[in-house]
Every structure is written in structure tokens, then in C-alpha cells.
Write a protein that holds these residues in place. Structure first.
Motif, PDB file in Angstrom:
ATOM      1  N   MET A   1       0.865  -1.067  -0.040  1.00 42.00           N
ATOM      2  CA  MET A   1      -0.112   0.030  -0.134  1.00 42.00           C
ATOM      3  C   MET A   1       1.052   1.077   0.039  1.00 42.00           C
ATOM      4  SD  MET A   1      -3.416   0.414  -0.009  1.00 42.00           S
ATOM      5  CE  MET A   1      -3.836  -1.165   0.407  1.00 42.00           C
ATOM      6  N   ASN A   2       0.513   2.318  -0.963  1.00 38.41           N
ATOM      7  CA  ASN A   2       1.187   3.584  -0.776  1.00 38.41           C
ATOM      8  C   ASN A   2       0.532   4.536  -0.661  1.00 38.41           C
ATOM      9  OD1 ASN A   2       3.567   2.121  -2.555  1.00 38.41           O
ATOM     10  ND2 ASN A   2       2.251   2.106  -4.187  1.00 38.41           N
ATOM     11  N   LEU A   3       1.006   5.440   0.364  1.00 41.46           N
ATOM     12  CA  LEU A   3       0.487   6.582   0.806  1.00 41.46           C
ATOM     13  C   LEU A   3       1.063   7.623   0.342  1.00 41.46           C
ATOM     14  CD1 LEU A   3       0.486   6.250   4.922  1.00 41.46           C
ATOM     15  CD2 LEU A   3      -1.505   5.876   3.387  1.00 41.46           C
ATOM     16  N   VAL A   4       0.174   8.635  -0.370  1.00 43.05           N
ATOM     17  CA  VAL A   4       0.565   9.948  -1.136  1.00 43.05           C
ATOM     18  C   VAL A   4      -0.279  11.022  -0.588  1.00 43.05           C
ATOM     19  CG1 VAL A   4       1.412   8.787  -3.387  1.00 43.05           C
ATOM     20  CG2 VAL A   4      -1.085   8.878  -2.962  1.00 43.05           C
ATOM     21  N   HIS A   5       0.613  12.028  -0.465  1.00 41.14           N
ATOM     22  CA  HIS A   5      -0.005  13.260  -0.320  1.00 41.14           C
ATOM     23  C   HIS A   5      -0.731  13.997  -1.348  1.00 41.14           C
ATOM     24  CE1 HIS A   5       3.115  13.761   3.295  1.00 41.14           C
ATOM     25  NE2 HIS A   5       2.307  12.730   3.395  1.00 41.14           N
ATOM     26  N   GLU A   6      -2.004  13.503  -1.442  1.00 39.84           N
ATOM     27  CA  GLU A   6      -2.855  14.038  -2.360  1.00 39.84           C
ATOM     28  C   GLU A   6      -4.327  13.771  -2.146  1.00 39.84           C
ATOM     29  OE1 GLU A   6      -1.636  11.600  -5.885  1.00 39.84           O
ATOM     30  OE2 GLU A   6      -3.334  10.123  -5.202  1.00 39.84           O
ATOM     31  N   LEU A   7      -5.264  14.544  -2.888  1.00 40.02           N
ATOM     32  CA  LEU A   7      -6.648  14.110  -2.887  1.00 40.02           C
ATOM     33  C   LEU A   7      -7.072  13.302  -3.923  1.00 40.02           C
ATOM     34  CD1 LEU A   7      -7.468  18.002  -1.545  1.00 40.02           C
ATOM     35  CD2 LEU A   7      -7.794  15.725  -0.305  1.00 40.02           C
ATOM     36  N   PRO A   8      -8.283  12.621  -3.785  1.00 43.24           N
ATOM     37  CA  PRO A   8      -8.648  12.059  -4.923  1.00 43.24           C
ATOM     38  C   PRO A   8      -9.547  13.005  -5.808  1.00 43.24           C
ATOM     39  CG  PRO A   8      -9.829  11.471  -2.871  1.00 43.24           C
ATOM     40  CD  PRO A   8      -8.841  12.135  -2.418  1.00 43.24           C
ATOM     41  N   ASP A   9      -9.638  12.184  -6.941  1.00 45.89           N
ATOM     42  CA  ASP A   9     -10.748  12.982  -7.529  1.00 45.89           C
ATOM     43  C   ASP A   9     -12.260  12.690  -7.239  1.00 45.89           C
ATOM     44  OD1 ASP A   9     -11.848  10.781  -9.056  1.00 45.89           O
ATOM     45  OD2 ASP A   9     -10.473  10.937 -10.604  1.00 45.89           O
ATOM     46  N   ALA A  10     -13.155  13.661  -7.506  1.00 43.97           N
ATOM     47  CA  ALA A  10     -14.498  13.656  -6.971  1.00 43.97           C
ATOM     48  C   ALA A  10     -14.941  12.246  -7.180  1.00 43.97           C
ATOM     49  CB  ALA A  10     -15.445  14.596  -7.645  1.00 43.97           C
ATOM     50  N   ARG A  11     -14.980  11.752  -8.357  1.00 41.98           N
ATOM     51  CA  ARG A  11     -15.545  10.211  -8.733  1.00 41.98           C
ATOM     52  C   ARG A  11     -14.826   9.202  -7.914  1.00 41.98           C
ATOM     53  NH1 ARG A  11     -13.389   6.060 -10.834  1.00 41.98           N
ATOM     54  NH2 ARG A  11     -11.856   7.151 -11.702  1.00 41.98           N
ATOM     55  N   GLN A  12     -13.588   9.252  -7.473  1.00 43.62           N
ATOM     56  CA  GLN A  12     -12.891   8.274  -6.607  1.00 43.62           C
ATOM     57  C   GLN A  12     -13.499   8.467  -5.260  1.00 43.62           C
ATOM     58  OE1 GLN A  12      -8.857   9.100  -7.283  1.00 43.62           O
ATOM     59  NE2 GLN A  12      -8.472   7.768  -8.875  1.00 43.62           N
ATOM     60  N   TYR A  13     -13.468   9.707  -4.950  1.00 41.75           N
ATOM     61  CA  TYR A  13     -14.081  10.060  -3.340  1.00 41.75           C
ATOM     62  C   TYR A  13     -15.537   9.314  -3.175  1.00 41.75           C
ATOM     63  CZ  TYR A  13     -15.669  13.376   0.162  1.00 41.75           C
ATOM     64  OH  TYR A  13     -16.075  13.879   1.609  1.00 41.75           O
ATOM     65  N   GLY A  14     -16.336   9.880  -4.185  1.00 37.34           N
ATOM     66  CA  GLY A  14     -17.668   9.325  -4.116  1.00 37.34           C
ATOM     67  C   GLY A  14     -17.696   7.753  -4.137  1.00 37.34           C
ATOM     68  N   GLU A  15     -16.990   7.165  -4.813  1.00 35.96           N
ATOM     69  CA  GLU A  15     -16.935   5.615  -4.924  1.00 35.96           C
ATOM     70  C   GLU A  15     -16.716   5.028  -3.537  1.00 35.96           C
ATOM     71  OE1 GLU A  15     -14.627   4.618  -8.434  1.00 35.96           O
ATOM     72  OE2 GLU A  15     -16.283   4.966  -9.775  1.00 35.96           O
ATOM     73  N   LEU A  16     -15.442   5.795  -3.044  1.00 31.61           N
ATOM     74  CA  LEU A  16     -14.670   5.311  -1.723  1.00 31.61           C
ATOM     75  C   LEU A  16     -16.065   5.489  -0.827  1.00 31.61           C
ATOM     76  CD1 LEU A  16     -12.750   3.878  -0.143  1.00 31.61           C
ATOM     77  CD2 LEU A  16     -11.796   6.192   0.129  1.00 31.61           C
ATOM     78  N   ARG A  17     -16.550   6.568  -0.644  1.00 28.02           N
ATOM     79  CA  ARG A  17     -17.615   6.841   0.183  1.00 28.02           C
ATOM     80  C   ARG A  17     -18.892   5.846   0.237  1.00 28.02           C
ATOM     81  NH1 ARG A  17     -18.519  11.634   2.776  1.00 28.02           N
ATOM     82  NH2 ARG A  17     -21.017  11.473   2.898  1.00 28.02           N
ATOM     83  N   GLU A  18     -19.331   5.436  -0.962  1.00 31.42           N
ATOM     84  CA  GLU A  18     -20.490   4.864  -1.056  1.00 31.42           C
ATOM     85  C   GLU A  18     -19.895   3.081  -0.667  1.00 31.42           C
ATOM     86  OE1 GLU A  18     -23.049   4.846  -4.429  1.00 31.42           O
ATOM     87  OE2 GLU A  18     -22.041   6.659  -4.929  1.00 31.42           O
ATOM     88  N   ALA A  19     -18.704   2.587  -1.158  1.00 30.60           N
ATOM     89  CA  ALA A  19     -18.104   1.651  -0.937  1.00 30.60           C
ATOM     90  C   ALA A  19     -18.116   1.110   0.881  1.00 30.60           C
ATOM     91  CB  ALA A  19     -16.554   1.309  -1.153  1.00 30.60           C
TER      92      ALA A  19
END
Length: 134
Positions: A1-19
Motif C-alpha cells: 500500500m502506498n500513501l501519497v499526499h494528494e486528494l482523490p478526484d470527485a469520482r474516486q471520493y464518491g466511490e470510496l464513500r459509497e463502498a
């Protein structure tokens, strides 16, 4: 697992929230929220898929808050949440002036994780409240 100092895009954020079982939000709301973050951390697997995230919001001077510490259910049981929390906390410790407020609102499931990272319950000194918007 890689940790990166960034924010996901809106689509990825929404998908993670729903999951993770969180409420669905509009892409426009996700874009606005993410763009107003002070700092973000993403956990990505070897293929670059988002497995977890967290972000810091606030005014950048007096008030800081950890929000959206989310881990994909497929990655539960791994220390991803703790690793993301360490990165978020380190950011605030490096950037916040002495005396700044540093808060998190936690569900019961994550309470121990936050306490192990030095957060303390604020009651009875403070009372947290929320108000649902319609």
C-alpha cells in the motif's frame, strides 16, 4: 500500500464513500469539498486504486479538523487508517501555530484509533452538536 499526499478526484471520493457505506454526495459537492481541503492523504494499492483517504480542513491558522478518514471495506483489518491518521496529524503538527484547535468527530468504531493517536474526549469541557440540513 502506498500513501501519497494528494486528494482523490470527485469520482474516486464518491466511490470510496459509497463502498464504505457513507451517504452519496453529488460530484459538484465532492469537487467543492475536496478543493477546500488544507491537506489530503490517499492510500493506493499497487494498481493505483484508492483504498483509503483522509483530509484536513480548517482555516489554516486557528482551527484544524480531520475529516473523511475512510478505508475501503476490502482493506479493513490492515493498519491503513492509522497510517493515514499519522500523516494527517504530522501535517497539522508541522503547520499549525501554538494554541490552534485540532479536532476530530468520530463514530464509535474509530474512537480507539483516534485515542491511540493522542486525541482525547472533550466532554465535559466542550459539547459537540450537529444540525441536519434539509
Amino acid at each position: 500500500m502506498n500513501l501519497v499526499h494528494e486528494l482523490p478526484d470527485a469520482r474516486q471520493y464518491g466511490e470510496l464513500r459509497e463502498a464504505a457505506g457513507l451517504a452519496k454526495i453529488a460530484d459538484s459537492a465532492a469537487e467543492t469539498a475536496l478543493s477546500r481541503s488544507l491537506f489530503g492523504v490517499c492510500a493506493r494499492d499497487e494498481s493505483g486504486n484508492l483504498q483509503g483517504m483522509g483530509r484536513v480542513i480548517g482555516d489554516g491558522a486557528c482551527h484544524y479538523q480531520i475529516v473523511d478518514l475512510i478505508v475501503h471495506p476490502d482493506s479493513e483489518g490492515r493498519p491503513i487508517a492509522q497510517q493515514i491518521l499519522q500523516e494527517l496529524t504530522a501535517y497539522v503538527e508541522r503547520n499549525a501555530p501554538e494554541g490552534a484547535s485540532f479536532f476530530v468527530i468520530s463514530d464509535l468504531q474509530m474512537l480507539k484509533t483516534y485515542q491511540e493517536s493522542g486525541f482525547e474526549l472533550i466532554y465535559p469541557d466542550y459539547y459537540g452538536m450537529s444540525r441536519k440540513l434539509k
